[in-house]
Write a protein that holds these residues in place. Sequence first.
Motif, mmCIF file in Angstrom:
data_model
loop_
_atom_site.group_PDB
_atom_site.id
_atom_site.type_symbol
_atom_site.label_atom_id
_atom_site.label_comp_id
_atom_site.label_asym_id
_atom_site.label_seq_id
_atom_site.Cartn_x
_atom_site.Cartn_y
_atom_site.Cartn_z
ATOM 1 N N ILE A 98 -9.282 -82.158 -8.213
ATOM 2 C CA ILE A 98 -7.801 -82.597 -8.327
ATOM 3 C C ILE A 98 -8.059 -83.695 -7.444
ATOM 4 N N VAL A 99 -7.467 -85.080 -7.923
ATOM 5 C CA VAL A 99 -7.154 -86.179 -7.068
ATOM 6 C C VAL A 99 -5.668 -86.483 -7.229
ATOM 7 N N VAL A 100 -4.961 -86.146 -5.929
ATOM 8 C CA VAL A 100 -3.550 -86.522 -5.832
ATOM 9 C C VAL A 100 -3.115 -87.699 -5.195
ATOM 10 N N ASP A 101 -2.629 -88.768 -6.319
ATOM 11 C CA ASP A 101 -2.390 -89.993 -5.591
ATOM 12 C C ASP A 101 -1.022 -90.023 -5.159
ATOM 13 N N ASN A 102 -0.722 -90.217 -3.732
ATOM 14 C CA ASN A 102 0.291 -90.122 -3.204
ATOM 15 C C ASN A 102 0.957 -91.489 -3.074
ATOM 16 N N ALA A 103 2.166 -91.575 -3.830
ATOM 17 C CA ALA A 103 2.999 -92.962 -3.573
ATOM 18 C C ALA A 103 2.399 -94.059 -3.756
ATOM 19 N N PRO A 104 1.629 -94.348 -4.873
ATOM 20 C CA PRO A 104 0.524 -95.421 -5.087
ATOM 21 C C PRO A 104 1.397 -96.739 -5.231
ATOM 22 N N ALA A 105 0.847 -97.801 -4.929
ATOM 23 C CA ALA A 105 1.384 -99.120 -4.976
ATOM 24 C C ALA A 105 0.833 -99.882 -6.216
ATOM 25 N N THR A 106 -0.380 -99.167 -6.689
ATOM 26 C CA THR A 106 -1.151 -99.774 -7.735
ATOM 27 C C THR A 106 -1.924 -98.593 -8.480
ATOM 28 N N SER A 107 -2.141 -98.964 -9.745
ATOM 29 C CA SER A 107 -2.933 -98.116 -10.731
ATOM 30 C C SER A 107 -4.294 -97.950 -10.233
ATOM 31 N N ALA A 108 -5.089 -98.560 -9.254
ATOM 32 C CA ALA A 108 -6.514 -98.597 -8.964
ATOM 33 C C ALA A 108 -7.013 -97.012 -8.844
ATOM 34 N N THR A 109 -6.221 -96.017 -8.263
ATOM 35 C CA THR A 109 -6.740 -94.638 -8.054
ATOM 36 C C THR A 109 -6.839 -94.270 -9.780
ATOM 37 N N ARG A 110 -5.776 -94.217 -10.521
ATOM 38 C CA ARG A 110 -5.684 -93.578 -11.783
ATOM 39 C C ARG A 110 -6.718 -94.427 -12.512
ATOM 40 N N GLU A 111 -7.209 -95.679 -12.590
ATOM 41 C CA GLU A 111 -8.191 -96.190 -13.230
ATOM 42 C C GLU A 111 -9.414 -95.750 -12.726
ATOM 43 N N LEU A 112 -9.794 -95.450 -11.626
ATOM 44 C CA LEU A 112 -10.972 -95.043 -11.016
ATOM 45 C C LEU A 112 -11.074 -93.668 -11.434
ATOM 46 N N VAL A 113 -10.111 -92.915 -11.547
ATOM 47 C CA VAL A 113 -10.558 -91.311 -11.994
ATOM 48 C C VAL A 113 -10.629 -91.249 -13.544
ATOM 49 N N ALA A 114 -10.081 -92.238 -14.269
ATOM 50 C CA ALA A 114 -9.884 -92.186 -15.628
ATOM 51 C C ALA A 114 -11.437 -91.584 -16.574
ATOM 52 N N GLY A 115 -12.191 -92.082 -16.034
ATOM 53 C CA GLY A 115 -13.278 -91.591 -16.915
ATOM 54 C C GLY A 115 -14.173 -90.737 -16.352
ATOM 55 N N MET A 116 -13.918 -90.066 -15.250
ATOM 56 C CA MET A 116 -14.479 -88.834 -14.550
ATOM 57 C C MET A 116 -14.311 -87.590 -15.137
ATOM 58 N N VAL A 117 -15.588 -86.757 -15.565
ATOM 59 C CA VAL A 117 -15.508 -85.492 -16.139
ATOM 60 C C VAL A 117 -15.129 -84.546 -14.822
ATOM 61 N N VAL B 223 -12.367 -84.083 -13.286
ATOM 62 C CA VAL B 223 -11.619 -84.580 -12.222
ATOM 63 C C VAL B 223 -10.030 -84.840 -12.793
ATOM 64 N N ARG B 224 -9.296 -83.979 -12.280
ATOM 65 C CA ARG B 224 -7.869 -84.299 -12.825
ATOM 66 C C ARG B 224 -7.075 -85.240 -11.669
ATOM 67 N N TYR B 225 -6.319 -86.255 -12.447
ATOM 68 C CA TYR B 225 -5.450 -87.000 -11.681
ATOM 69 C C TYR B 225 -3.832 -86.579 -11.583
ATOM 70 N N ILE B 226 -3.434 -86.639 -10.647
ATOM 71 C CA ILE B 226 -1.969 -85.956 -10.460
ATOM 72 C C ILE B 226 -1.108 -87.148 -9.623
ATOM 73 N N PRO B 227 -0.338 -87.714 -10.047
ATOM 74 C CA PRO B 227 0.719 -88.693 -9.032
ATOM 75 C C PRO B 227 1.615 -87.810 -8.464
ATOM 76 N N GLU B 228 1.893 -88.023 -7.107
ATOM 77 C CA GLU B 228 2.978 -87.625 -6.142
ATOM 78 C C GLU B 228 3.890 -88.729 -5.822
ATOM 79 N N ARG C 134 -6.262 -84.008 -21.052
ATOM 80 C CA ARG C 134 -6.287 -83.500 -19.808
ATOM 81 C C ARG C 134 -5.580 -84.487 -18.803
ATOM 82 N N GLY C 135 -5.262 -83.521 -17.821
ATOM 83 C CA GLY C 135 -4.384 -83.903 -16.840
ATOM 84 C C GLY C 135 -2.812 -84.057 -16.845
ATOM 85 N N TYR C 136 -2.313 -83.521 -17.745
ATOM 86 C CA TYR C 136 -0.879 -83.511 -18.082
ATOM 87 C C TYR C 136 -0.256 -81.981 -17.439
ATOM 88 N N GLN C 137 0.790 -82.090 -16.495
ATOM 89 C CA GLN C 137 1.516 -81.090 -16.138
ATOM 90 C C GLN C 137 2.663 -80.628 -16.698
#
Length: 835
Positions: A153-172, A174-179, A455-458
């Motif tokens: 689980i990758v928790v993206d904490n108060a991100p300013a860009t979508s770079a983390t989300r795009e990095l994680v998007a294609g990974m098996v 690996v769940r992306y969660i924004p906080e 995948r990845g929705y809460q």
Amino acid sequence: MSRVPVRILHVDLANGLPDLPWDPTAAATWVILWWRTLPLARLEFASQQPPLDGDLWRIGVSRAIAPAVAGWLMPELFRSGESLLGIREMPPRVGLGRPIPTSLEVLSSALIPDSGGSSTAVSLVICTRDRPDDLARCLDSVHQLVPRPLETIVVDNAPATSATRELVAGMVNVRYIPEPRPGLSRARNAGVCAARGDIVAFTDDDVRVTPNWIAAVEHGFREPTVSVVTGLVLPAELETESQLIFEQGFGGFGQGFHRQLYGNGFFWHTRAYGVPVWRIGAGASMAIRRSAFERVGLFDERLGAGAAGCSEDSELWYRVLAEGGQCCYDPRVVVHHYHRREIRGLQRQMYLYLRGHAAALLIQFSQYHHWGNLRRLVYDIPSHHAKLVIKGILRRTKHRKYLLGSEIRGTVAGVFYFFQRRKDPAYSPTGQSAPMAKVASFEVDEPAADVPIGRGYQELWLLARQRGIPLGWIQMPIPPGSPVIPATAVRARLPRQWTSDPEPVGNHGGATPPISVVVCTRDRPELLRRFLESARCLRYPNWELIVVDNAPADNAAAEVAAQFEVRYVKEARPGLDWARNRGIHEAVHGIVAFTDDDVQVDTGWLTALGLGFADPSVMAVTGLVAPLELDTLPQMLFERVCGGMGKGMQSRLYQRDRLRPTDLIQTQAIGVGANMAFRRTVFERIGDFDTALDVGTPAGGGGDLDIFHRVLAAGFVLRYEPRALVWHRHRREMSELRQLFYNDGRSFAVYLGKLWRTRTVSRLALAGYTVWRWGRWLVGRIVLGLLGRHRLPLPLLLAGLWGALSGPGAYRATYRNDERIRGAGRGQFTSPAVE
């Protein structure tokens, strides 16, 4: 002579004792000694030392590994929580007369077996914030784990860009969660709430994990009484002075090469002096049983990076020990950490560490009333700093000369921080305020169907409708790993009144007047393509579609329009309202509907618009704009906190004689430009859109507000019809959302300036609204943001204020720009707004 760079070598003694390679370019060499996957010791050699010969090298290695070997072979000789630094002699079972690989075979029982496959118990949580390169390096090491974690689980904490989300998007796996709320504790709590495993392991984005890290974590929990497992943190590099100072002067994050168990005895023996929970390990290599969170609670969100600065992990360990749990430090749980490279960054780090430590001591005292916490704060730490000051005067603490001031200031700041935040809750019940949400539509009168979940929705957001009439939103959590939400679960959430027959809307006589649809676009061919694909599904007998390409940079939009065989018109003058006006004059039918390229239309959109015009007195209709997706933090903030673009689920009529001056000013409550339609005759009476306004001009927006106001000011009737539904793709990036806030503030100020000039409402009412309604609202939320009490990040709030303050200058610039464009386009089609 410089003390850096320091070369780090890893030597596996199971492969024999190699010659020590020499690098004269390195200021020093650190050798990490291993027995297969078991770390044993660290040797340091200065650059001035000549290479060791075989015997000296062997003796040095033997002496270095002696304490760790003794600890693994005779653990009963050492009490829990004690340091082994005093051990200097070789244990009897390890002799120098035998080759080291043969002697160390006795350590095989301490090795963790390779189980392979995937773990069924461990969820791995990695918290990050705008460091995609570091995260990519960390995830590369995670992909080599054997066994693999149950989930990452990758928790993206108060991100300013979508770079983390795009990095994680294609990974098996690996769940992306924004906080959205800044703070490491909040991010970790979000990971805990989303994790499915019985054990939640944590590491940081500036870490490389060793391949057997998950296996070592699981092995650490083989004793059921252990609630927390921490591990050895080795430096990944020592290339700068800052990294060396942190590792050598402060000991880094590592706690030695001997397994230690911290329990009730350790806690109560040290309670009177302040329990040294920081010795247990580091959050960069940590795992916690889920049952421990259930017993003692989540991470304290007043602590940690982004809040007090540090100690959120050690404060949790304190609670675990105070409630009778056990913590295990196991050096086989190894990660490699990249320390701060710059002195300035290290100074900031030490300031935050001491601030967090001081705040944690006061939090621990307020919760348990253990006086040792206060003793450490008011006596031990000041005494320690005083000694360092004296040593500094004597020039015996070189590495402290950069950092002592930061440590002292941090300690004082931690005390003030605690008293400012002492009444704040330690953590929210959910640990997460803005998860990704799956958006769907649900027809209550149709046969039940399960809702598929990606995948990845809460969270699930369902727009409930009955015979096309929107009833409201159903929001419900999604159980981790659920592929679908059963229809029965959805229906159980429906209010009873929604399942009854809807109230009649009125007799519209099945009106289906011909409609011209105008979609304006500019250099967004993919969005245009998605819109046109949705438009193919419109169910309406008589309509046309016109694509107006506004000042395009290429022919991409024309090519897309040709593929869908729709009318294409190019409007060379930049500005959304120039494009809209071109659409009006190109339209064939008596009703002209407008939408944007970043929407997808509902199949009954035109039918609902047609019904809205069934009353001949209605000259304009707006409709419901729902979120197409809530996949990113900016989208969730815009929809959940700002209210999105929706204007409610009830149909309404707007007429000037029924509106207060305030209602006539704030026409943003009526609708938005992404979903509006007008009779052509209204433009003959009030003029076309004001080309000085909206996107593509210095105003940055306001064209829809202005046209709604002018329709009402002229005495015409405007209807809001929620059945006329479109789905809008909100801004996905934080930078885009920040620009939207700026443009909204700027364009609304320009709009108010135009009202002042045209006097369609009294200037007294306009001045009162500007100062007492809009101005107080802007300043009030900035104050709340500065106090940390607003749900939106402060940069977004400030962007709206800066935009509003730039309004007067933007007003002059936008009308000068409009005059210039009109002058350059003499002889072409023009359509000035009639005032």
